[in-house]
Design an enzyme around this catalytic site. Structure first.
Site, short mmCIF file in Angstrom:
data_model
loop_
_atom_site.label_atom_id
_atom_site.label_comp_id
_atom_site.label_asym_id
_atom_site.label_seq_id
_atom_site.Cartn_x
_atom_site.Cartn_y
_atom_site.Cartn_z
N ASP A 387 23.14 -50.10 134.35
CA ASP A 387 23.81 -49.14 133.49
C ASP A 387 22.79 -48.07 133.10
O ASP A 387 21.77 -48.38 132.48
CB ASP A 387 24.39 -49.83 132.27
CG ASP A 387 25.53 -50.75 132.66
OD1 ASP A 387 26.56 -50.22 133.09
OD2 ASP A 387 25.38 -51.98 132.55
N THR A 388 23.09 -46.82 133.47
CA THR A 388 22.10 -45.75 133.46
C THR A 388 22.77 -44.44 133.10
O THR A 388 23.95 -44.26 133.33
CB THR A 388 21.48 -45.63 134.88
OG1 THR A 388 20.86 -46.87 135.23
CG2 THR A 388 20.46 -44.51 134.97
N THR A 389 22.00 -43.50 132.55
CA THR A 389 22.52 -42.15 132.41
C THR A 389 21.61 -41.20 133.17
O THR A 389 20.39 -41.38 133.24
CB THR A 389 22.61 -41.72 130.93
OG1 THR A 389 23.50 -40.60 130.82
CG2 THR A 389 21.27 -41.36 130.33
N SER A 406 17.50 -45.22 131.34
CA SER A 406 18.34 -46.41 131.43
C SER A 406 17.84 -47.54 130.55
O SER A 406 16.65 -47.67 130.30
CB SER A 406 18.37 -46.90 132.89
OG SER A 406 19.07 -48.11 133.02
N MET A 469 24.01 -42.24 139.24
CA MET A 469 23.64 -43.43 138.50
C MET A 469 24.21 -44.69 139.14
O MET A 469 25.13 -44.63 139.94
CB MET A 469 24.17 -43.35 137.07
CG MET A 469 24.03 -42.00 136.41
SD MET A 469 25.14 -41.87 134.99
CE MET A 469 25.54 -40.14 135.02
#
Length: 580
Positions: A387-389, A406, A469
């Site tokens: 889960d990353t931006t 992240s 992402m």
């Protein structure tokens, strides 16, 4: 070709296998690709593309105040730590590439943290589950590198005062904002995961206090505040980035880990400093493509592009069986090298020159057959979902910033230090416990990372700042974007809106062996005839909503009257691209 599925109109069928062939599609655009959800936005003074509309607006506001692209990037990252906590925050790491107009080159920065120096390999192995580091709890926490990245970048490229850069995020935390759709969905998923009795998390009361004070996480449209995070941001704004590692925040983190019998100490935080890194480079049909090397997976994107350059993808046709099959096989070939070699370069030697060479790419490409799947992929013999931006910003002076940040899997470790309002990352899960692996756990070592910013240049000038992402989706997603832009001539927004594929089941740097030929996930917009063709070749196909990453991008082009920036965002999430 099937156009984009209109998932929002069919919430009850969102996970139905029938949706793979659903008859309902979005509206038709009068120009451009019919599957595109919107058009590229254009401006001359600057642009911002992020995973949340308010973060994009903050970025533009900072640019309008005279801030640099780095000022805007830091302000965006701080805002997203509040707005999008399911993906990022100051408990995580950061990487970036940027075009420096003064140096006229792309520079890179590795802002990843290391494992606690007081936690041994034997101890970690004693806590392992099925031979791997658990996904949650203190065993998976490594030192957060994001705030140090803010400090170092602001010292070099910032124009506004550091406190002014953080002020918009502080105001959001205090005032509160309505929660966006996908963020509400993932917050609820994290709640179920963290409150599971088998989670292995030492304590969850701090998580519940911040994100579920009323017994549940906020739903879409409900206003959420985080006053604890506002106080933490205000402390950093007043005392500087290093205060996170050397002051009261570090003291709180140290005391918290002692309370839950974890191993992170203030000394680990004090020792952390991110590092400059020279981006790796290759060319793809005349375009210079750049990526960051180990301890992350940027090399995998470049290896895929080298292999694909040997094929006439344009002649194969957009979204055809042959084109997708070739791209998927290139991914499988590159990912076996990723599993074998990638890790912290301070602890191992990686044969980068060979893996990045065009000659090696030719050898790899020669293995790909158009009538069958390669039954077994062998890595070079040398002498996950996260889960990353991702966001990108450009400014009036020509700086372009490609930034990815992240907490890793499922919002992070589940651990929120007392009163600080942010969750610590679980990036340490990506260490291997297998003897002989370059990515084997060691105290004070950086784990393998999945997060990678993207960048490309034309004729020695910046062209594209972009990212996709999502764990192991990132190299395969970046490759698909580049192929869509360069081989198939799609626009910036169209390149991201086009249906994607995601292959899983390759060998992993954490020690998992390949699962046969793996599983191929296809979005419903992939043409039916292509899906049937891939099945005939033997690919195991399944629909997997939400497993195709998140895209943001800015492109620059020189016009007779000056520079123009185009910005695009991910139609699969809540983001927004703005330019002015």
């Amino acid at each position: 070709m099937h156009r984009r599925s209109f998932f929002a109109a069919l919430p009850a069928l969102a996970t139905s296998p029938a949706l793979a062939l659903d008859p309902l599609h979005g509206g038709d655009r009068i120009t451009g690709a019919k599957f595109a959800g919107r058009s590229t936005v254009w401006g001359t003074q600057g642009a911002a593309a992020t995973a949340h509309p308010l973060a994009s607006l903050i970025g533009i506001d900072i640019l309008r105040q005279g801030g640099s692209a780095i000022d805007a990037a830091i302000a965006i990252n701080a805002a997203l730590g509040f707005l999008e906590p399911i993906a990022c925050g100051i408990g995580g790491d950061a990487y970036l590439m940027l075009w420096d107009p003064a140096q006229k080159t792309v520079v890179g920065f590795n802002g990843s943290g290391r494992s606690p120096k007081g936690m041994s390999l034997d101890y970690v192995r004693s806590k392992a589950k099925n031979g791997h580091i658990p996904s949650w709890g203190s065993i998976s926490v490594s030192v957060p590198g994001a705030v140090d990245t803010w400090g170092q970048m602001h010292a070099r490229y910032g124009k506004l005062k550091f406190a002014d850069v953080l002020a918009p995020a502080i105001a959001l935390c205090e005032r509160g904002v309505p929660v966006a759709q996908t963020i509400a969905f993932y917050l609820n998923s994290s709640y179920r995961r963290f409150t599971n009795p088998d989670s292995g998390i030492e304590e969850v009361q701090n998580f519940l206090k911040v994100y579920a004070p009323n017994g549940r996480t906020p739903r879409e449209g409900e206003i959420f505040r985080n006053p604890d995070l506002a106080r933490t941001y205000r402390y950093i704004a007043e005392n500087g980035a290093r205060s996170f590692y050397e002051g009261q925040i570090a003291d709180t983190i140290d005391a918290y880990f002692r309370r839950i019998s974890g191993h992170m100490r203030k000394s680990d935080l004090i020792a952390h400093h991110g590092e400059d890194t020279t981006p790796l480079k290759t060319t793809y049909r005349g375009v210079e493509v750049l990526g960051l090397g180990a301890n992350t997976q940027g090399l995998s994107t470049l290896q895929m592009m080298n292999i694909l350059e040997t094929f006439d993808l344009k002649g194969m046709g957009f979204q055809t069986t042959t084109s997708l099959h070739t791209q998927i096989e290139a991914k499988r070939l590159a990912f076996e090298d990723r599993a074998k070699f990638f890790g912290d370069p301070a602890f191992s030697n990686i044969p980068v020159e060979t893996l990045l060479s065009k000659a090696y790419a030719q050898e790899q490409a020669a293995k790909i057959r158009q009538d069958a799947i390669l039954p077994r992929i062998v890595p070079y013999e040398a002498p996950a979902r996260g889960d990353t931006t991702y966001f990108t910003v450009s400014d009036k002076d020509g700086m372009m910033v490609s930034w990815i940040q992240s907490n890793y899997r499922g919002m992070g470790s589940g651990l929120i230090p007392d009163g600080l309002g942010f969750m610590l990352q679980d990036r340490g899960e990506l260490f291997s416990l297998r003897d002989g692996s370059p990515n084997i756990y060691a105290p004070g070592k950086r784990p393998f990372h999945t997060i990678i910013p993207g960048f490309a240049c034309k004729n020695g000038q910046p062209w594209l700042s972009f990212g996709v992402m999502g764990g192991d989706m990132q190299p395969q997603g970046q490759a698909q974007i580049l192929v869509n832009l360069i081989d198939y001539g799609l626009g910036l927004q169209e390149a991201g809106d086009a249906p994607r594929w995601h292959h899983e089941g390759s060998s992993e740097p954490t020690g998992e062996a390949a699962e046969g030929t793996g599983t191929l996930n296809l979005e419903s917009g992939v043409p039916l005839e292509t899906r049937i063709g891939l099945e005939k070749l033997g690919w195991s196909i399944k629909p997997s909503p939400g497993n195709y990453g998140g895209y943001q991008a800015i492109v620059t082009q020189t016009e007779p009257l000056g520079r123009a920036y185009g910005a695009a965002t991910e139609m699969r999430k809540d983001g927004l691209a703005l330019a002015y």
